[in-house]
Design a protein around this motif. Sequence first.
Motif: not given
Length: 288
Positions: A175, A180, A186, A218
């Motif tokens: 990222d 991203t 992402t 994430c």
Amino acid sequence: MMNRRALLQSVPALAAATQLSGQYEAKCHLRAGLVAYSFRKEFEAKKMTYEALIRSVSEWGLDGIDTTVYWFPDTSDQFLASLRRTAYKHGVSLYSLAVRSRLCQPTPELQRAEVENVKKWVDVAQKVGSTHVRVFGGAIPKGATEAQAIAWAVETLKRSAEYAGAKGILLGVEDDGGLTTTAEPTVEIVKQTDSPYVGINLDTGNFPKNGYSQVALCVPYALNVHFKVNIGGADGTKEKADWDRLIGMFAKAGYKGYISLEYEEKESAETAVPRLAADLRRTVRKYS
């Protein structure tokens, strides 16, 4: 003194406690490392070499280095073998390699060229002993939509992952601005690529705002993690990162692997990094 009966009665409880402890430790198996980019100024000024950095990282009690190829003097077999030997002799793993790459390429010709670029660095990673290569999404081309840019990046990443995977090397999309900038695209790149050799190189300090919630999105896809001193706040301003809170998030999710310091502040890395490395090491070991 404990009599024989009390001792025998305590054994099952001790065994159970040991088993639970082992389960907890296995779930939170973490390593503390350093991102070589932290010393970018020293590398650029020719005041730092990778051999010297390896020795320092060993002295600071860290486990590994996320290398950046920009400052490799060359990629000859002789240099890479020597670097790998130096790292091993100092108990340091060169576990990751960062390369100049831009996955989002709008034409088949540009995508093929980018795949060849990634393949070249995968070969270097294999020679130096790295199991992870850090790649970047790149900017969204002018006039393109985010969905188009994701599709282009996925096409490049899929073909790159086929080559990397055959060599047992993972590709982590960081990222890092452009396509991203935030967690959502992402994650989408990784999901659409759908490869066991692809995940996220999760930099907790790169999200412009709502850093903790962005990191949480994430975490399930993280292959490698970077910690910075600061993190994006709810209003978009930078605030001091709570490393204990962040590592707790990774530990709870069962993440296993490296959490490495990437230093980008004004204070000299030569004075700040040793202090921060000690803080990171203590915090990591609290959970691992």
